[in-house]
Design a protein around this motif. Structure first.
Motif, PDB file in Angstrom:
ATOM      1  N   THR A  43       0.853  -1.174   0.000  1.00  0.00           N
ATOM      2  CA  THR A  43       0.000   0.000   0.000  1.00  0.00           C
ATOM      3  C   THR A  43       0.890   1.225   0.000  1.00  0.00           C
ATOM      4  O   THR A  43       1.835   1.308   0.775  1.00  0.00           O
ATOM      5  CB  THR A  43      -0.919   0.025   1.240  1.00  0.00           C
ATOM      6  N   ILE A  44       0.590   2.155  -0.874  1.00  0.00           N
ATOM      7  CA  ILE A  44       1.284   3.441  -0.917  1.00  0.00           C
ATOM      8  C   ILE A  44       0.283   4.467  -0.423  1.00  0.00           C
ATOM      9  O   ILE A  44      -0.784   4.643  -1.020  1.00  0.00           O
ATOM     10  CB  ILE A  44       1.758   3.776  -2.344  1.00  0.00           C
ATOM     11  N   ARG A  45       0.617   5.125   0.669  1.00  0.00           N
ATOM     12  CA  ARG A  45      -0.316   6.048   1.308  1.00  0.00           C
ATOM     13  C   ARG A  45       0.355   7.390   1.524  1.00  0.00           C
ATOM     14  O   ARG A  45       1.458   7.473   2.059  1.00  0.00           O
ATOM     15  CB  ARG A  45      -0.761   5.476   2.651  1.00  0.00           C
ATOM     16  N   GLN A  46      -0.309   8.448   1.128  1.00  0.00           N
ATOM     17  CA  GLN A  46       0.188   9.796   1.393  1.00  0.00           C
ATOM     18  C   GLN A  46      -0.222  10.163   2.812  1.00  0.00           C
ATOM     19  O   GLN A  46      -1.395  10.100   3.169  1.00  0.00           O
ATOM     20  CB  GLN A  46      -0.398  10.785   0.392  1.00  0.00           C
ATOM     21  N   THR A  47       0.759  10.534   3.642  1.00  0.00           N
ATOM     22  CA  THR A  47       0.453  10.823   5.044  1.00  0.00           C
ATOM     23  C   THR A  47       0.422  12.313   5.341  1.00  0.00           C
ATOM     24  O   THR A  47      -0.248  12.729   6.270  1.00  0.00           O
ATOM     25  CB  THR A  47       1.477  10.148   5.973  1.00  0.00           C
ATOM     26  N   VAL A  48       1.148  13.105   4.582  1.00  0.00           N
ATOM     27  CA  VAL A  48       1.128  14.553   4.759  1.00  0.00           C
ATOM     28  C   VAL A  48       0.755  15.172   3.416  1.00  0.00           C
ATOM     29  O   VAL A  48       1.414  14.929   2.414  1.00  0.00           O
ATOM     30  CB  VAL A  48       2.493  15.089   5.240  1.00  0.00           C
ATOM     31  N   SER A  49      -0.290  15.974   3.405  1.00  0.00           N
ATOM     32  CA  SER A  49      -0.786  16.557   2.172  1.00  0.00           C
ATOM     33  C   SER A  49       0.076  17.717   1.701  1.00  0.00           C
ATOM     34  O   SER A  49       0.689  18.423   2.500  1.00  0.00           O
ATOM     35  CB  SER A  49      -2.223  17.039   2.387  1.00  0.00           C
ATOM     36  N   ILE A  50       0.101  17.917   0.396  1.00  0.00           N
ATOM     37  CA  ILE A  50       0.851  19.014  -0.204  1.00  0.00           C
ATOM     38  C   ILE A  50       0.078  20.325  -0.055  1.00  0.00           C
ATOM     39  O   ILE A  50       0.634  21.358   0.255  1.00  0.00           O
ATOM     40  CB  ILE A  50       1.131  18.737  -1.692  1.00  0.00           C
ATOM     41  N   SER A  51      -1.234  20.272  -0.303  1.00  0.00           N
ATOM     42  CA  SER A  51      -2.060  21.472  -0.171  1.00  0.00           C
ATOM     43  C   SER A  51      -3.484  21.063   0.196  1.00  0.00           C
ATOM     44  O   SER A  51      -3.850  19.895   0.124  1.00  0.00           O
ATOM     45  CB  SER A  51      -2.041  22.288  -1.466  1.00  0.00           C
ATOM     46  N   ASP A  52      -4.277  22.059   0.537  1.00  0.00           N
ATOM     47  CA  ASP A  52      -5.679  21.790   0.889  1.00  0.00           C
ATOM     48  C   ASP A  52      -6.501  21.376  -0.326  1.00  0.00           C
ATOM     49  O   ASP A  52      -7.557  20.773  -0.190  1.00  0.00           O
ATOM     50  CB  ASP A  52      -6.312  23.036   1.515  1.00  0.00           C
ATOM     51  N   PHE A  53      -6.014  21.709  -1.517  1.00  0.00           N
ATOM     52  CA  PHE A  53      -6.770  21.433  -2.733  1.00  0.00           C
ATOM     53  C   PHE A  53      -6.461  20.067  -3.332  1.00  0.00           C
ATOM     54  O   PHE A  53      -7.187  19.590  -4.184  1.00  0.00           O
ATOM     55  CB  PHE A  53      -6.498  22.527  -3.773  1.00  0.00           C
ATOM     56  N   LEU A  54      -5.352  19.452  -2.915  1.00  0.00           N
ATOM     57  CA  LEU A  54      -4.987  18.125  -3.404  1.00  0.00           C
ATOM     58  C   LEU A  54      -5.208  17.120  -2.283  1.00  0.00           C
ATOM     59  O   LEU A  54      -4.484  17.126  -1.289  1.00  0.00           O
ATOM     60  CB  LEU A  54      -3.526  18.088  -3.855  1.00  0.00           C
ATOM     61  N   PRO A  55      -6.193  16.269  -2.411  1.00  0.00           N
ATOM     62  CA  PRO A  55      -6.466  15.316  -1.339  1.00  0.00           C
ATOM     63  C   PRO A  55      -5.361  14.259  -1.230  1.00  0.00           C
ATOM     64  O   PRO A  55      -4.642  13.993  -2.188  1.00  0.00           O
ATOM     65  CB  PRO A  55      -7.793  14.677  -1.758  1.00  0.00           C
ATOM     66  N   GLU A  56      -5.256  13.673  -0.057  1.00  0.00           N
ATOM     67  CA  GLU A  56      -4.310  12.580   0.140  1.00  0.00           C
ATOM     68  C   GLU A  56      -4.815  11.365  -0.638  1.00  0.00           C
ATOM     69  O   GLU A  56      -6.009  11.197  -0.839  1.00  0.00           O
ATOM     70  CB  GLU A  56      -4.186  12.267   1.622  1.00  0.00           C
TER      71      GLU A  56
END
Length: 151
Positions: A65-78
């Motif tokens: 599983t590849i999971r984004q844990t910290v978002s880049i911006s409020d407009f790009l969801p994890e």
């Protein structure tokens, strides 16, 4: 005379798809944590953090599983991708994304879920781009296995 217009469905190029999955397999091996269930590796890319977790190992397959844990911006969801590595065929394929059901090879268009006709190919192409970005610009400890020819 009148002609009847026939509408062809999407036909995927199998050689192109298999080549993409083979390349993804080689790239995933470079960022993969040790192949044991629960093993994890964190990758930092730009301002985002990603975790690669080994979910399960079998004789011929490994699920990660590849999971984004910290978002880049409020407009790009994890996001989250589930990827299966087939060791006998040496291919890696996205099997789930963002907790959705399995991805079909192609979808009719339009459809209620608004999937693209070639959604499966696009997700695997996204995985290829993401892996290339990690290998070129991310902070990733590489798995160099000189003894087994995996350089």
């Amino acid at each position: 005379m009148s002609e009847v217009a026939t509408r062809q469905g999407y036909i995927q190029s199998l050689p192109k798809y298999i080549t993409l999955c083979e390349r993804n397999y080689l790239r995933v091996l470079k960022v993969l944590p040790p192949e044991e269930p629960g093993a994890q590796r964190t990758i930092e890319l730009a301002n985002a953090h990603y975790d690669i977790v080994v979910d399960g190992c079998a004789k011929y397959t490994t699920d990660i599983t590849i999971r984004q844990t910290v978002s880049i911006s409020d407009f790009l969801p994890e996001f989250q991708l589930s990827v299966r590595l087939y060791h006998d065929a040496k291919v890696a394929e996205v099997i789930h994304h963002d907790f959705h059901q399995r991805i079909k090879p192609s979808y009719g268009y339009p459809n209620p879920s608004m999937h693209q006709k070639d959604e499966k190919y696009q997700l695997n192409a996204f995985l290829a781009d993401w892996l290339m970005a990690c290998l070129e610009s991310g902070r990733v400890p590489l798995n160099w296995d000189v003894n087994n020819g995996m350089v």
